[in-house]
Design a protein around this motif. Structure first.
Motif, short mmCIF file in Angstrom:
data_model
loop_
_atom_site.label_atom_id
_atom_site.label_comp_id
_atom_site.label_asym_id
_atom_site.label_seq_id
_atom_site.Cartn_x
_atom_site.Cartn_y
_atom_site.Cartn_z
N GLY A 57 -1.54 -4.78 12.78
CA GLY A 57 -0.84 -4.97 11.52
C GLY A 57 0.57 -5.50 11.65
O GLY A 57 1.31 -5.57 10.68
N GLU A 60 1.23 -8.59 9.38
CA GLU A 60 0.81 -8.55 7.99
C GLU A 60 2.02 -8.47 7.08
O GLU A 60 2.98 -7.77 7.36
N LEU A 61 1.96 -9.20 5.97
CA LEU A 61 3.06 -9.20 5.00
C LEU A 61 2.87 -8.06 4.01
O LEU A 61 1.74 -7.73 3.65
N THR A 63 2.46 -6.14 0.55
CA THR A 63 1.81 -6.58 -0.70
C THR A 63 2.50 -5.97 -1.91
O THR A 63 1.90 -5.29 -2.72
#
Length: 64
Positions: A57, A60-61, A63
């Protein structure tokens, strides 16, 4: 004269009269394996593999 492409030198597209003096001047040993040019560079040793662990992860951006 087509001598080099993005994927390397190709025997059908490369004139040996052009290539041989250029490589010999640098002291490189060369040969064709099929249609591919293979260079042997003096003193070059393949580096040891390096393993890097990546946190799950990590890229990962959020959300939001």
């Amino acid at each position: 004269m087509k001598t080099a492409r993005g994927d390397g030198w190709s025997l059908p597209d490369t004139h040996e009269e052009f290539l041989a003096p250029m490589l010999a001047h640098r002291g490189w040993v060369w040969r064709w394996e099929g249609a591919d040019l293979v260079l042997e560079l003096p003193g070059w040793v393949q580096p040891a593999p390096v393993i890097v662990a990546i946190q799950a992860g990590l890229f990962e951006l959020p959300t939001n």
